[in-house]
Design a protein around this motif. Structure first.
Motif, PDB file in Angstrom:
ATOM      1  N   LEU A 225       0.870  -1.175   0.000  1.00  8.57           N
ATOM      2  CA  LEU A 225       0.000   0.000   0.000  1.00  8.57           C
ATOM      3  C   LEU A 225       0.909   1.228   0.000  1.00  8.57           C
ATOM      4  O   LEU A 225       1.683   1.442   0.940  1.00  8.57           O
ATOM      5  N   LEU A 226       0.846   2.017  -1.053  1.00 11.70           N
ATOM      6  CA  LEU A 226       1.770   3.139  -1.226  1.00 11.70           C
ATOM      7  C   LEU A 226       1.045   4.467  -1.060  1.00 11.70           C
ATOM      8  O   LEU A 226      -0.143   4.574  -1.379  1.00 11.70           O
ATOM      9  N   ILE A 227       1.782   5.458  -0.588  1.00 15.14           N
ATOM     10  CA  ILE A 227       1.296   6.830  -0.642  1.00 15.14           C
ATOM     11  C   ILE A 227       2.117   7.481  -1.752  1.00 15.14           C
ATOM     12  O   ILE A 227       3.355   7.428  -1.726  1.00 15.14           O
ATOM     13  N   ALA A 228       1.444   8.058  -2.720  1.00 11.66           N
ATOM     14  CA  ALA A 228       2.186   8.529  -3.898  1.00 11.66           C
ATOM     15  C   ALA A 228       1.475   9.700  -4.552  1.00 11.66           C
ATOM     16  O   ALA A 228       0.286   9.928  -4.337  1.00 11.66           O
ATOM     17  N   THR A 229       2.245  10.418  -5.361  1.00  8.54           N
ATOM     18  CA  THR A 229       1.674  11.506  -6.154  1.00  8.54           C
ATOM     19  C   THR A 229       1.490  11.011  -7.585  1.00  8.54           C
ATOM     20  O   THR A 229       2.417  10.440  -8.165  1.00  8.54           O
ATOM     21  N   VAL A 230       0.312  11.238  -8.133  1.00 11.72           N
ATOM     22  CA  VAL A 230       0.052  10.787  -9.505  1.00 11.72           C
ATOM     23  C   VAL A 230       0.739  11.737 -10.485  1.00 11.72           C
ATOM     24  O   VAL A 230       0.522  12.957 -10.455  1.00 11.72           O
ATOM     25  N   LEU A 231       1.595  11.169 -11.368  1.00 10.69           N
ATOM     26  CA  LEU A 231       2.280  11.993 -12.371  1.00 10.69           C
ATOM     27  C   LEU A 231       1.538  11.969 -13.699  1.00 10.69           C
ATOM     28  O   LEU A 231       1.554  12.940 -14.446  1.00 10.69           O
ATOM     29  N   GLY A 232       0.912  10.835 -14.004  1.00 12.63           N
ATOM     30  CA  GLY A 232       0.145  10.758 -15.259  1.00 12.63           C
ATOM     31  C   GLY A 232       0.094   9.339 -15.778  1.00 12.63           C
ATOM     32  O   GLY A 232       0.752   8.437 -15.260  1.00 12.63           O
ATOM     33  N   GLY A 233      -0.694   9.160 -16.827  1.00 12.66           N
ATOM     34  CA  GLY A 233      -0.820   7.846 -17.443  1.00 12.66           C
ATOM     35  C   GLY A 233       0.089   7.769 -18.657  1.00 12.66           C
ATOM     36  O   GLY A 233       0.220   8.740 -19.405  1.00 12.66           O
ATOM     37  N   ASP A 234       0.733   6.627 -18.851  1.00 15.35           N
ATOM     38  CA  ASP A 234       1.617   6.448 -20.002  1.00 15.35           C
ATOM     39  C   ASP A 234       0.818   5.907 -21.193  1.00 15.35           C
ATOM     40  O   ASP A 234      -0.297   5.427 -21.034  1.00 15.35           O
ATOM     41  N   ARG A 235       1.448   5.963 -22.380  1.00 13.25           N
ATOM     42  CA  ARG A 235       0.744   5.527 -23.597  1.00 13.25           C
ATOM     43  C   ARG A 235       0.353   4.061 -23.577  1.00 13.25           C
ATOM     44  O   ARG A 235      -0.561   3.658 -24.283  1.00 13.25           O
ATOM     45  N   ASP A 236       1.084   3.264 -22.783  1.00 14.12           N
ATOM     46  CA  ASP A 236       0.765   1.828 -22.727  1.00 14.12           C
ATOM     47  C   ASP A 236      -0.279   1.522 -21.649  1.00 14.12           C
ATOM     48  O   ASP A 236      -0.498   0.356 -21.316  1.00 14.12           O
ATOM     49  N   GLY A 237      -0.876   2.559 -21.089  1.00 10.37           N
ATOM     50  CA  GLY A 237      -1.957   2.351 -20.122  1.00 10.37           C
ATOM     51  C   GLY A 237      -1.483   2.210 -18.684  1.00 10.37           C
ATOM     52  O   GLY A 237      -2.299   2.079 -17.777  1.00 10.37           O
ATOM     53  N   THR A 238      -0.161   2.224 -18.457  1.00  9.47           N
ATOM     54  CA  THR A 238       0.338   2.146 -17.082  1.00  9.47           C
ATOM     55  C   THR A 238       0.282   3.520 -16.430  1.00  9.47           C
ATOM     56  O   THR A 238       0.097   4.542 -17.104  1.00  9.47           O
ATOM     57  N   LEU A 239       0.453   3.539 -15.101  1.00  9.00           N
ATOM     58  CA  LEU A 239       0.359   4.799 -14.347  1.00  9.00           C
ATOM     59  C   LEU A 239       1.718   5.142 -13.753  1.00  9.00           C
ATOM     60  O   LEU A 239       2.387   4.279 -13.177  1.00  9.00           O
ATOM     61  N   LEU A 240       2.131   6.375 -13.870  1.00  7.05           N
ATOM     62  CA  LEU A 240       3.392   6.806 -13.276  1.00  7.05           C
ATOM     63  C   LEU A 240       3.095   7.597 -12.009  1.00  7.05           C
ATOM     64  O   LEU A 240       2.278   8.529 -12.028  1.00  7.05           O
ATOM     65  N   VAL A 241       3.752   7.203 -10.918  1.00 11.39           N
ATOM     66  CA  VAL A 241       3.563   7.911  -9.642  1.00 11.39           C
ATOM     67  C   VAL A 241       4.927   8.226  -9.036  1.00 11.39           C
ATOM     68  O   VAL A 241       5.941   7.597  -9.376  1.00 11.39           O
ATOM     69  N   ARG A 242       4.952   9.222  -8.133  1.00 13.01           N
ATOM     70  CA  ARG A 242       6.177   9.504  -7.368  1.00 13.01           C
ATOM     71  C   ARG A 242       5.911   9.137  -5.915  1.00 13.01           C
ATOM     72  O   ARG A 242       4.942   9.607  -5.306  1.00 13.01           O
ATOM     73  N   LEU A 243       6.790   8.293  -5.370  1.00 10.48           N
ATOM     74  CA  LEU A 243       6.623   7.847  -3.985  1.00 10.48           C
ATOM     75  C   LEU A 243       7.131   8.918  -3.032  1.00 10.48           C
ATOM     76  O   LEU A 243       7.810   9.873  -3.442  1.00 10.48           O
ATOM     77  N   THR A 244       6.827   8.760  -1.745  1.00 10.39           N
ATOM     78  CA  THR A 244       7.198   9.795  -0.768  1.00 10.39           C
ATOM     79  C   THR A 244       8.717   9.949  -0.635  1.00 10.39           C
ATOM     80  O   THR A 244       9.200  11.005  -0.238  1.00 10.39           O
ATOM     81  N   ASP A 245       9.499   8.902  -1.013  1.00  8.80           N
ATOM     82  CA  ASP A 245      10.970   9.049  -0.944  1.00  8.80           C
ATOM     83  C   ASP A 245      11.540   9.675  -2.224  1.00  8.80           C
ATOM     84  O   ASP A 245      12.747   9.729  -2.421  1.00  8.80           O
TER      85      ASP A 245
END
Ligand code: BTN
Length: 258
Positions: A225-245
């Motif tokens: 279970l992560l706490i993260a900031t959503v950066l956006g969705g990639d073209r392949d449908g995956t999600l990019l997030v930035r973790l608290t570290d």
């Protein structure tokens, strides 16, 4: 037009004009429209066949969950697509984008897409998509199941604090048939674009509506279970997030929690 209670989807479907090449089969009650569509695929039903019902006795959601909806209160449907070269995730993106467009046009609401393909209004879930790739023995077939809460009562949602229904958000009863017709028109409009414009335009439309961008959210990634900031969705449908570290992570099969 919104504002009219929807009490007969079957009758509406008899008179509606669908985009060319589309056909809709309505069954009052089924176990699951996805199962109906998969069975139809095995019996050679063509591309752009749509299966819609008033009630499912065994509606299925993602991650093995059930999808429950009272009789005639939801738009419960599956779209059968075949001979399509784009990868399967494209069609879940397509379902979410087309539904957002239909809701915007019909009701003037501002839906968002919670990665990968839930549709939210005001931060609450109004729709989910369950896409299943299947093989009819000769070729790949994609069944895109869409469940929309349309005219549920507040009482139906009492135990679902993170869910909502279109009628509540719009302040009027919503016609399921009109929503379906508009949704298929949006599907058709995307599917008839040239393939490169389709993939790029669709990704932009999907990414532009992503819920939680630049916000801190909870992400279930496998057992973590992560706490993260959503950066956006990639073209392949995956999600990019930035973790608290500060590290970035690509989420492939997880879930954003409401
Ligand atoms: C989810 O959010 O978990 C996806 C829910 C998908 C539900 C729809 S309702 C029509 C179609 N038939 C099913 O059994 N499931 C999908």
């Amino acid at each position: 037009m919104p504002g009219r209670a929807d009490d007969d989807l079957a009758q509406f479907l008899e008179r509606v004009v669908l985009p060319s090449g589309w056909r809709v089969l309505h069954e009052p009650t089924v176990e699951s429209t996805n199962d109906l569509a998969r069975e139809a695929a095995r019996r050679n039903w063509p591309d752009r066949s749509v299966f819609v019902t008033d009630y499912q006795t065994r509606g299925r959601g993602r991650h093995g969950r059930v999808w429950l909806c009272p009789p005639r209160a939801g738009l419960l449907m599956s779209v059968l697509l075949r001979r399509r070269t784009a990868p399967a995730y494209t069609f879940t993106m397509l379902a979410a984008v087309a539904l957002c467009e239909a809701i915007e046009r019909l009701l003037g609401l501002e839906p968002a897409i919670k990665w990968p393909n839930d549709v939210l209004i005001d931060g609450k879930k109004v729709s989910g998509v369950l896409a299943e790739a299947t093989d009819d023995g000769r070729e790949q077939v994609v069944v895109v199941g869409i469940g929309v809460n349309v005219n549920l009562d507040a009482a139906d949602l009492a135990d679902l604090p993170t869910a909502t229904t279109l009628s509540l958000e719009a302040g009027v009863p919503v016609h399921r048939g009109e929503l379906l017709a508009l949704l298929l028109e949006r599907f058709d409009s995307w599917l008839t674009r040239d393939p490169r414009q389709f993939a790029d335009g669709l990704w932009r439309a999907w990414n532009g509506r992503l819920w939680g961008r630049d916000q801190t959210v909870r992400v279930q990634d496998g057992q973590e279970l992560l706490i993260a900031t959503v950066l956006g969705g990639d073209r392949d449908g995956t999600l990019l997030v930035r973790l608290t570290d500060g590290t970035e992570r690509r989420i492939v099969a997880g879930e954003l929690l409401l």
